[in-house]
Design an enzyme around this catalytic site. Structure first.
Site, PDB file in Angstrom:
ATOM      1  N   SER A  24       0.856  -1.187   0.000  1.00 24.91           N
ATOM      2  CA  SER A  24       0.000   0.000   0.000  1.00 24.91           C
ATOM      3  C   SER A  24       0.891   1.236   0.000  1.00 24.91           C
ATOM      4  CB  SER A  24      -0.857  -0.008   1.276  1.00 24.91           C
ATOM      5  OG  SER A  24      -1.504   1.230   1.452  1.00 24.91           O
ATOM      6  N   TYR A  54      -2.157  -0.614  10.476  1.00 21.84           N
ATOM      7  CA  TYR A  54      -2.192  -1.118   9.096  1.00 21.84           C
ATOM      8  C   TYR A  54      -0.964  -0.614   8.338  1.00 21.84           C
ATOM      9  CZ  TYR A  54      -3.624  -1.510   4.202  1.00 21.84           C
ATOM     10  OH  TYR A  54      -3.658  -1.786   2.860  1.00 21.84           O
TER      11      TYR A  54
HETATM   12  N1  LIG Z   1      -8.875  -1.125  -0.892  1.00 23.69           N
HETATM   13  C1  LIG Z   1      -7.919  -0.262  -0.596  1.00 23.69           C
HETATM   14  O1  LIG Z   1      -8.170   0.946  -0.399  1.00 23.69           O
HETATM   15  C2  LIG Z   1      -6.488  -0.718  -0.556  1.00 23.69           C
HETATM   16  C3  LIG Z   1      -5.473   0.256  -0.670  1.00 23.69           C
HETATM   17  C4  LIG Z   1      -4.138  -0.159  -0.665  1.00 23.69           C
HETATM   18  C5  LIG Z   1      -3.834  -1.500  -0.548  1.00 23.69           C
HETATM   19  N2  LIG Z   1      -4.855  -2.421  -0.429  1.00 23.69           N
HETATM   20  C6  LIG Z   1      -4.470  -3.822  -0.285  1.00 23.69           C
HETATM   21  O2  LIG Z   1      -5.037  -4.543  -1.365  1.00 23.69           O
HETATM   22  C7  LIG Z   1      -5.251  -5.908  -0.960  1.00 23.69           C
HETATM   23  C8  LIG Z   1      -6.648  -6.346  -1.339  1.00 23.69           C
HETATM   24  O3  LIG Z   1      -7.570  -5.549  -0.613  1.00 23.69           O
HETATM   25  P1  LIG Z   1      -9.083  -5.334  -1.086  1.00 23.69           P
HETATM   26  O4  LIG Z   1      -9.309  -3.875  -1.070  1.00 23.69           O
HETATM   27  O5  LIG Z   1      -9.369  -6.108  -2.306  1.00 23.69           O
HETATM   28  O6  LIG Z   1      -9.844  -5.971   0.176  1.00 23.69           O
HETATM   29  P2  LIG Z   1     -11.251  -6.748   0.255  1.00 23.69           P
HETATM   30  O7  LIG Z   1     -12.178  -6.251  -0.792  1.00 23.69           O
HETATM   31  O8  LIG Z   1     -11.654  -6.638   1.689  1.00 23.69           O
HETATM   32  O9  LIG Z   1     -10.873  -8.267  -0.085  1.00 23.69           O
HETATM   33  C9  LIG Z   1     -10.068  -9.013   0.772  1.00 23.69           C
HETATM   34  C10 LIG Z   1      -9.976 -10.434   0.268  1.00 23.69           C
HETATM   35  O10 LIG Z   1      -9.105 -11.181   1.141  1.00 23.69           O
HETATM   36  C11 LIG Z   1      -9.767 -12.371   1.553  1.00 23.69           C
HETATM   37  N3  LIG Z   1      -9.236 -12.740   2.864  1.00 23.69           N
HETATM   38  C12 LIG Z   1      -9.220 -11.986   3.981  1.00 23.69           C
HETATM   39  N4  LIG Z   1      -8.620 -12.650   4.985  1.00 23.69           N
HETATM   40  C13 LIG Z   1      -8.249 -13.848   4.482  1.00 23.69           C
HETATM   41  C14 LIG Z   1      -7.576 -14.974   5.018  1.00 23.69           C
HETATM   42  N5  LIG Z   1      -7.171 -14.993   6.299  1.00 23.69           N
HETATM   43  N6  LIG Z   1      -7.347 -16.040   4.232  1.00 23.69           N
HETATM   44  C15 LIG Z   1      -7.751 -16.037   2.929  1.00 23.69           C
HETATM   45  N7  LIG Z   1      -8.389 -14.994   2.354  1.00 23.69           N
HETATM   46  C16 LIG Z   1      -8.639 -13.915   3.130  1.00 23.69           C
HETATM   47  C17 LIG Z   1     -11.254 -12.024   1.507  1.00 23.69           C
HETATM   48  O11 LIG Z   1     -12.055 -13.167   1.279  1.00 23.69           O
HETATM   49  P3  LIG Z   1     -12.700 -14.127   2.381  1.00 23.69           P
HETATM   50  O12 LIG Z   1     -13.400 -13.243   3.360  1.00 23.69           O
HETATM   51  O13 LIG Z   1     -13.593 -14.987   1.545  1.00 23.69           O
HETATM   52  O14 LIG Z   1     -11.570 -14.899   2.976  1.00 23.69           O
HETATM   53  C18 LIG Z   1     -11.294 -11.154   0.247  1.00 23.69           C
HETATM   54  O15 LIG Z   1     -11.346 -11.978  -0.904  1.00 23.69           O
HETATM   55  C19 LIG Z   1      -4.943  -5.941   0.544  1.00 23.69           C
HETATM   56  O16 LIG Z   1      -3.647  -6.432   0.772  1.00 23.69           O
HETATM   57  C20 LIG Z   1      -5.024  -4.479   0.950  1.00 23.69           C
HETATM   58  O17 LIG Z   1      -4.241  -4.209   2.101  1.00 23.69           O
HETATM   59  C21 LIG Z   1      -6.155  -2.065  -0.440  1.00 23.69           C
END
Ligand SMILES: NC(=O)c1ccc[n+]([C@@H]2O[C@H](COP(=O)([O-])OP(=O)(O)OC[C@H]3O[C@@H](n4cnc5c(N)ncnc54)[C@H](OP(=O)(O)O)[C@@H]3O)[C@@H](O)[C@H]2O)c1
Length: 251
Positions: A139, A154
């Site tokens: 991030s 975070y």
């Molecule tokens: N969205 C943002 O603003 C943002 C910004 C910068 C970086 N990021 C990074 O981008 C990445 C993806 O984030 P996102 O925004 O797509 O989040 P999201 O929409 O909340 O999706 C998270 C995914 O991770 C899975 N997950 C969570 N815990 C898990 C575990 N213990 N084992 C296996 N699967 C797990 C969830 O599925 P299940 O619940 O089915 O397990 C879901 O598919 C993350 O690393 C986040 O830190 C996000």
């Protein structure tokens, strides 16, 4: 066909990357997450997009034994892994002065230990092949801590992820120069991330990047070009240059 494994593929950025790779039909796509129904729905959409082959594996990557079982299942099904994307991550909204032990250990488990378990489990396979790509989704908060004070633990966990990614790369660079440890550093992305962290919907935040645009940038930079660093918005490179300059005292 190269095999790409994406953790956290039942929603958000992981789902978007899976769907785009499925559409391109030039990778076998393996999806990992905990919710079977959501994962199966993404797998079905990937197949509908023309994916050559899709496998869904239910696993909690915060548990080392489940990671080892998942890696064994991928190798049993496909015989190889070319790219492993550590995309699982979650936010936590607590000011640094109010953080509890539980807040910090939860962030470390979800955002750091999950990636360490996966890299340690996949590395023997990459070493045997002398090639492979890890993509760790970090991030901009893993680069510049003061952008958001409320995302303190975070942000710190993503700094740790960046640090340990560099250490993994340094450990293997001389003997295994074709094993790549890549980092991707998005800013805000329009996913459920904010809601999962118990805060505002990320889609409503200023500067939120469209999830498909972000996924495309990571696929192009980290997966296809195997770049060590991928910034998903051009403006972030300028922010990084300014930040790095601010860390060096003036002569
Ligand atoms: N969205 C943002 O603003 C943002 C910004 C910068 C970086 N990021 C990074 O981008 C990445 C993806 O984030 P996102 O925004 O797509 O989040 P999201 O929409 O909340 O999706 C998270 C995914 O991770 C899975 N997950 C969570 N815990 C898990 C575990 N213990 N084992 C296996 N699967 C797990 C969830 O599925 P299940 O619940 O089915 O397990 C879901 O598919 C993350 O690393 C986040 O830190 C996000």
């Amino acid at each position: 066909m190269p095999v790409v494994v994406i953790t956290g593929a039942s929603a958000g950025l992981g789902e978007a990357m899976a769907l785009q790779l499925a559409s391109a039909a030039d990778h076998t796509v393996v999806l990992i997450a905990r919710r079977k129904d959501a994962l199966d729905a993404v797998a079905a959409r990937c197949t509908g997009k023309g994916a050559a082959a899709v496998t869904a594996i239910v696993a909690d990557v915060c548990k080392r034994d489940e990671v080892e079982r998942a890696v064994a299942a991928v190798l049993a099904a496909h015989g190889t892994i070319d790219v492993w994307v550590n995309n699982v991550g979650r936010g936590c909204n607590v000011l640094p002065s109010a953080l509890t032990d539980a807040d910090v250990s939860d962030m470390m488990q979800v955002n750091v230990m999950s990636a360490i378990y996966c890299m340690q489990a996949v590395l023997p396979h990459f070493k045997a092949r002398r090639t492979g790509t890890f993509v760790n989704v970090s991030s901009m908060l893993g680069r510049i801590p003061h952008i958001s004070t409320i995302r303190s633990a975070y942000s710190a966990s993503k700094h740790f992820l960046n640090g340990i990614t560099g250490s993994f790369a340094a450990e293997h660079a001389a003997e295994y120069p074709d094993i790549v440890f890549a980092l991707a550093s998005p800013g805000v992305i329009g996913t459920d991330f904010g809601l999962t962290a118990g805060s505002a919907d990320s889609r409503t935040l200023p500067g939120a990047q469209d999830v498909d645009e972000c996924a495309a940038a990571i696929i192009d930079g980290a997966i296809r070009k195997r770049q060590r660093e991928t910034y998903t918005q051009p403006a972030h490179k300028a922010m990084m240059r300014q930040h790095l300059e601010s860390l060096v005292p003036a002569e």
